[in-house]
Design a protein around this motif. Structure first.
Motif, mmCIF file in Angstrom:
data_model
loop_
_atom_site.group_PDB
_atom_site.id
_atom_site.type_symbol
_atom_site.label_atom_id
_atom_site.label_comp_id
_atom_site.label_asym_id
_atom_site.label_seq_id
_atom_site.Cartn_x
_atom_site.Cartn_y
_atom_site.Cartn_z
ATOM 1 N N GLU A 9 14.765 -6.553 10.094
ATOM 2 C CA GLU A 9 14.543 -6.262 8.675
ATOM 3 C C GLU A 9 13.111 -6.620 8.278
ATOM 4 O OE1 GLU A 9 16.283 -7.537 4.254
ATOM 5 O OE2 GLU A 9 17.362 -8.101 6.085
ATOM 6 N N ASN A 18 10.657 -4.011 9.695
ATOM 7 C CA ASN A 18 10.659 -2.768 8.917
ATOM 8 C C ASN A 18 9.957 -2.947 7.580
ATOM 9 O OD1 ASN A 18 11.990 -1.262 10.891
ATOM 10 N ND2 ASN A 18 14.017 -1.886 10.147
ATOM 11 N N ARG A 19 10.088 -4.126 6.996
ATOM 12 C CA ARG A 19 9.403 -4.391 5.733
ATOM 13 C C ARG A 19 7.875 -4.389 5.933
ATOM 14 N NH1 ARG A 19 11.812 -8.911 4.586
ATOM 15 N NH2 ARG A 19 13.575 -7.883 3.580
ATOM 16 N N ARG A 59 6.274 -2.762 8.290
ATOM 17 C CA ARG A 59 5.908 -1.358 8.514
ATOM 18 C C ARG A 59 5.786 -0.605 7.190
ATOM 19 N NH1 ARG A 59 10.247 -0.381 13.444
ATOM 20 N NH2 ARG A 59 8.851 -0.879 15.195
ATOM 21 N N GLU A 60 6.708 -0.869 6.285
ATOM 22 C CA GLU A 60 6.662 -0.212 4.973
ATOM 23 C C GLU A 60 5.412 -0.626 4.201
ATOM 24 O OE1 GLU A 60 10.310 -1.310 3.145
ATOM 25 O OE2 GLU A 60 11.552 -0.112 4.525
ATOM 26 N N ARG A 61 5.028 -1.888 4.297
ATOM 27 C CA ARG A 61 3.795 -2.349 3.638
ATOM 28 C C ARG A 61 2.582 -1.611 4.177
ATOM 29 N NH1 ARG A 61 3.482 -8.649 4.386
ATOM 30 N NH2 ARG A 61 1.409 -8.299 3.469
ATOM 31 N N VAL A 85 2.479 1.396 5.557
ATOM 32 C CA VAL A 85 2.517 2.779 5.078
ATOM 33 C C VAL A 85 2.099 2.850 3.617
ATOM 34 C CG1 VAL A 85 4.040 4.719 4.568
ATOM 35 C CG2 VAL A 85 4.228 3.536 6.767
ATOM 36 N N THR A 86 2.636 1.978 2.794
ATOM 37 C CA THR A 86 2.323 1.990 1.361
ATOM 38 C C THR A 86 0.842 1.740 1.120
ATOM 39 O OG1 THR A 86 4.541 1.236 0.782
ATOM 40 C CG2 THR A 86 2.814 0.896 -0.855
ATOM 41 N N ARG A 89 -1.360 4.749 2.262
ATOM 42 C CA ARG A 89 -1.279 5.877 1.328
ATOM 43 C C ARG A 89 -2.046 5.591 0.049
ATOM 44 N NH1 ARG A 89 5.137 7.351 2.376
ATOM 45 N NH2 ARG A 89 4.779 8.569 4.295
ATOM 46 N N PRO A 110 -1.213 6.326 7.932
ATOM 47 C CA PRO A 110 -0.580 5.131 8.506
ATOM 48 C C PRO A 110 -0.760 5.030 10.017
ATOM 49 C CG PRO A 110 0.870 6.140 6.879
ATOM 50 C CD PRO A 110 -0.275 7.077 7.067
ATOM 51 N N GLU A 118 -3.135 -6.214 3.409
ATOM 52 C CA GLU A 118 -3.498 -5.061 2.576
ATOM 53 C C GLU A 118 -5.005 -4.984 2.347
ATOM 54 O OE1 GLU A 118 0.854 -5.469 1.971
ATOM 55 O OE2 GLU A 118 -0.794 -6.895 2.035
#
Length: 231
Positions: A8, A11-12, A14-16, A18-19, A22, A28, A210
């Motif tokens: 979990e 995946n979190r 990875r989402e950061r 991608v976000t 973008r 990404p 980030e």
């Protein structure tokens, strides 16, 4: 930490990525996630590998060699990211795909001489002490050009780029300052050494990922936000 929690977390992260990509107009796919797995047991690495993670970063040589033996059935890409003494270069040259922490020509020369002939060139990032901290390893920014030119001449290495671990900063704007300096340094090297595959900025960790991506990081080194706090 339970396997499900680690996945979990992965995946979190990875989402950061991608976000953030973008939001700053990057693809990404330009950013590689390096799972920093120092002090973590081999079974945690296996769980993350099964979830699609391929690049793992280790700081401590003997610990890394033990994990490599335990996980020899997996085609992991191993990155050495810790300080490297002269007496450890042979094992690193023989067992890793990348090293992020080259700060002296002597170390690079030893790695080149000790890289087995049957293996591809060892991918090298030069570590930069971007803040000039006495407690941190790394070449001074003013020394990077000469060091890079010398390392580029070594036959069994591929000079890929730069790595930095800036001092912690209190907000995103302050975090971006050293990362922007690193981006500028890499651009200078690309102009200086146009025949080298200088495509890597290894920078950004759990607390400042980030800001690093916004300044061109191509590889972020994440440990705590995947595996949890070390005990």
């Amino acid at each position: 930490m339970r396997k499900a929690d680690i996945i979990e977390n992965l995946n979190r992260v990875r989402e950061r990525i991608v976000t953030c990509c973008r939001s700053c107009g990057r693809a990404p796919e330009e950013v590689t996630l390096l799972a920093v797995s120092k002090t973590r047991p081999a079974e945690d690495l296996r769980a993350v590998w099964e979830a699609g993670q391929r690049d793992f970063g280790e700081n401590y040589l003997q610990e890394a060699l033990d994990k490599q033996a335990d996980l020899a059935d997996l085609p992991i890409l191993w990155h050495f990211i810790g300080p490297l003494q002269s007496n450890k270069t042979r094992a690193v040259a023989e067992h890793f795909h990348w090293i992020h922490s080259v700060e002296r020509l002597k170390i690079a020369q030893r790695l080149s001489a000790q890289r087995p002939a049957e293996m591809p060139p060892l991918n090298i990032c030069l570590q930069v002490n971007v803040d000039g901290e006495e407690s941190k390893s790394g070449a001074a920014p003013a020394e990077v050009g000469a060091l890079a030119a010398a390392v580029a001449q070594l036959p069994n290495l591929r000079l890929r780029g730069l790595m930095a671990i800036p001092a912690p900063r209190e907000n995103a704007a302050a975090q971006r300052e050293p990362f922007a300096q690193m981006q500028s340094l890499l651009l200078q090297l690309q102009r200086q050494l146009p025949d080298q595959p200088l495509d890597t900025l290894s920078m950004g960790m759990s607390g400042d990922m980030e800001a690093a991506i916004e300044c061109g990081a191509t590889m972020v080194r994440i440990g705590t936000d995947i595996f949890g706090a070390r005990g």
